[in-house]
Design a protein around this motif. Structure first.
Motif, PDB file in Angstrom:
ATOM      1  N   HIS A   8       0.785  -1.338  -0.112  1.00 44.72           N
ATOM      2  CA  HIS A   8       0.022  -0.125  -0.034  1.00 44.72           C
ATOM      3  C   HIS A   8       0.731   1.206   0.035  1.00 44.72           C
ATOM      4  O   HIS A   8       0.306   2.479  -0.058  1.00 44.72           O
ATOM      5  CB  HIS A   8      -0.907   0.063   1.227  1.00 44.72           C
ATOM      6  CG  HIS A   8      -2.052  -1.136   1.059  1.00 44.72           C
ATOM      7  ND1 HIS A   8      -2.849  -1.142   0.293  1.00 44.72           N
ATOM      8  CD2 HIS A   8      -1.972  -2.313   2.031  1.00 44.72           C
ATOM      9  CE1 HIS A   8      -3.447  -2.312   0.511  1.00 44.72           C
ATOM     10  NE2 HIS A   8      -2.955  -3.163   1.609  1.00 44.72           N
ATOM     11  N   TYR A   9       1.919   1.254   0.372  1.00 46.50           N
ATOM     12  CA  TYR A   9       2.985   2.399   0.445  1.00 46.50           C
ATOM     13  C   TYR A   9       4.182   2.246  -0.569  1.00 46.50           C
ATOM     14  O   TYR A   9       4.508   1.149  -1.044  1.00 46.50           O
ATOM     15  CB  TYR A   9       3.543   2.408   1.649  1.00 46.50           C
ATOM     16  CG  TYR A   9       2.493   2.854   2.620  1.00 46.50           C
ATOM     17  CD1 TYR A   9       2.505   4.402   3.106  1.00 46.50           C
ATOM     18  CD2 TYR A   9       1.755   2.098   3.233  1.00 46.50           C
ATOM     19  CE1 TYR A   9       1.298   4.775   3.866  1.00 46.50           C
ATOM     20  CE2 TYR A   9       0.785   2.352   4.254  1.00 46.50           C
ATOM     21  CZ  TYR A   9       0.506   3.672   4.675  1.00 46.50           C
ATOM     22  OH  TYR A   9      -0.393   4.252   5.449  1.00 46.50           O
ATOM     23  N   LEU A  10       4.399   3.526  -1.396  1.00 49.97           N
ATOM     24  CA  LEU A  10       5.467   3.716  -2.437  1.00 49.97           C
ATOM     25  C   LEU A  10       5.943   4.812  -2.131  1.00 49.97           C
ATOM     26  O   LEU A  10       5.725   5.719  -1.421  1.00 49.97           O
ATOM     27  CB  LEU A  10       4.322   3.574  -3.658  1.00 49.97           C
ATOM     28  CG  LEU A  10       3.339   4.537  -3.603  1.00 49.97           C
ATOM     29  CD1 LEU A  10       3.793   5.864  -4.144  1.00 49.97           C
ATOM     30  CD2 LEU A  10       2.371   3.822  -4.538  1.00 49.97           C
ATOM     31  N   LEU A  11       7.193   5.019  -3.131  1.00 48.90           N
ATOM     32  CA  LEU A  11       7.848   6.287  -2.960  1.00 48.90           C
ATOM     33  C   LEU A  11       7.027   7.186  -4.149  1.00 48.90           C
ATOM     34  O   LEU A  11       6.780   6.863  -5.142  1.00 48.90           O
ATOM     35  CB  LEU A  11       9.336   6.024  -3.463  1.00 48.90           C
ATOM     36  CG  LEU A  11      10.235   5.163  -2.773  1.00 48.90           C
ATOM     37  CD1 LEU A  11      11.636   4.884  -3.442  1.00 48.90           C
ATOM     38  CD2 LEU A  11      10.418   6.052  -1.307  1.00 48.90           C
ATOM     39  N   ARG A  12       6.966   8.400  -3.634  1.00 56.39           N
ATOM     40  CA  ARG A  12       5.881   9.139  -4.483  1.00 56.39           C
ATOM     41  C   ARG A  12       6.516   9.497  -5.875  1.00 56.39           C
ATOM     42  O   ARG A  12       7.793   9.742  -5.832  1.00 56.39           O
ATOM     43  CB  ARG A  12       5.651  10.506  -3.728  1.00 56.39           C
ATOM     44  CG  ARG A  12       6.973  11.608  -3.578  1.00 56.39           C
ATOM     45  CD  ARG A  12       6.518  12.496  -2.940  1.00 56.39           C
ATOM     46  NE  ARG A  12       7.578  13.515  -2.976  1.00 56.39           N
ATOM     47  CZ  ARG A  12       7.824  14.736  -2.104  1.00 56.39           C
ATOM     48  NH1 ARG A  12       6.630  15.058  -1.313  1.00 56.39           N
ATOM     49  NH2 ARG A  12       8.851  15.513  -2.497  1.00 56.39           N
TER      50      ARG A  12
END
Ligand code: 2NL
Length: 341
Positions: A166-170
């Protein structure tokens, strides 16, 4: 008992011992041993009662002479030791004043910092605020809230660096703008400069880490002509009055209508050259009117409010402005390159 003999022995012993004394501590030990209250000389005086009365003045005189002798030996030796110690210290503390000084090199701003600062100054002058946000983002802020659907290629592992499910580097600084909209009511006038990430191979024009400044304006009755006027002003501030600006229709999921912004080539002025691939134009940013879905998702009524947004790649801007032909030099931290700015 022959105390005169004793005195001679004491003298020989002291003379030999003195040669072995290498420190002030040892010297003090020796002083106590010979001249102290229970020392060798004193022990001769204390035996005086046991010898003939006529011998006493002779022994006394000799004992006093030896006492004086040892005192002066110790004194001389002390001076010698102190001198040696001082000499050693001076040697250790020696400074060669003819050596060149160690220079403190003044730092320089990185070309990316310079273009960021230049843009910030321009926008602050127009009444914008500068907004910042996290570089690790949720899928919601990076994609969902920007009207980027689940099947969109930007969401693919090929294009985005994920931390987990669910999380990533923008991949752009748009999430900063979404967070600003959630946190405040219009009017909004912000720019969001910062570092962004994509899963790209490093080459002369791509880097997996790069930099962007996005801008967002939201209020009642904001129109495409506000967008055009603002961008024309920015281009003039960045590249000078002589540049032409062109808007080409384009597509972004988060704006409608969308446009690519070109500026007349800064090398050939529009005639066509290798920098502009003989088109006479350089593409410098993307822009558009904020999509109603994006406004609504952030809690703004799209019947009341409208706005425009744009995104500029800072790396490309730095390359263009400073005539650099390879993005990699921005990330290698070679001082020979950095010191030219
Ligand atoms: C490009 C294109 C763009 C935006 C960025 C944006 C942000 C919000 C809403 C709508 Cl919150 N739009 N940003 C809009 C158009 C273009 O960037 O080529 N960037 C280098």
């Amino acid at each position: 008992m022959d105390l005169l003999d004793d005195l001679k022995k004491i003298e020989k012993e002291a003379e030999a011992e003195l040669k072995e004394v290498a420190s002030l501590d040892q010297l003090e030990e020796m002083r106590i041993k010979y001249l102290g209250k229970k020392g060798a000389i004193q022990s001769v005086f204390s035996k005086m009662g046991q010898i003939d009365a006529d011998q006493r003045p002779v022994v006394g005189k000799e004992a006093n002479i030896l006492k004086g002798k040892i005192q002066s030996w110790l004194g001389e030796h002390k001076e010698r030791l102190e001198k040696e110690a001082a000499q050693k210290r001076f040697q250790a503390e020696k400074i060669d004043v003819s050596l060149p000084g160690s220079k403190v090199e003044a730092g320089r701003s990185h070309p990316l910092s310079l273009v960021t600062k230049e843009l910030e100054d321009i926008f602050i002058g127009l009444g914008f605020d500068i907004a910042e946000g996290p570089e690790v983002e949720s899928e919601y802020y990076n994609f969902e809230a920007l009207n980027i659907p689940a099947h969109h290629p930007a969401r693919d592992l090929q294009d985005t660096l994920y931390i987990d499910d669910h999380y990533l580097l923008r991949t752009h600084t748009s999430p900063v703008q979404v967070r600003t909209m959630e946190a405040q009511e219009p009017p909004v006038r912000i720019i969001a400069p910062g570092r962004v990430y994509r899963s790209d191979e490093l080459d002369a024009s791509h880097s997996p880490i790069f930099h962007q400044t996005e801008g967002l304006v939201i209020d009642k009755e904001i129109s495409f002509s506000d967008l055009k006027g603002t961008i024309e002003l920015i281009v003039e501030a960045l590249f000078g009055k002589d540049r032409d600006v062109r808007f080409r229709p384009s597509y972004f999921p988060f704006t409608e209508p969308s446009a690519e912004v070109d500026v007349s080539c800064i090398v050939c002025g529009g005639e066509g050259c290798p920098l502009c691939s003989r088109t006479g134009w350089l593409e410098i940013m993307g822009a558009g009117m904020v999509h109603p879905n994006v406004l609504e998702m952030s809690g703004y009524d799209s019947d009341v409010y409208s706005g425009f947004a744009f995104g500029v790649g800072l790396d490309r801007l730095a390359l263009l402005k400073y005539g650099i032909d390879d993005i990699r030099v921005l990330y290698e931290n070679d001082k020979r390159f950095l010191h030219q700015f």
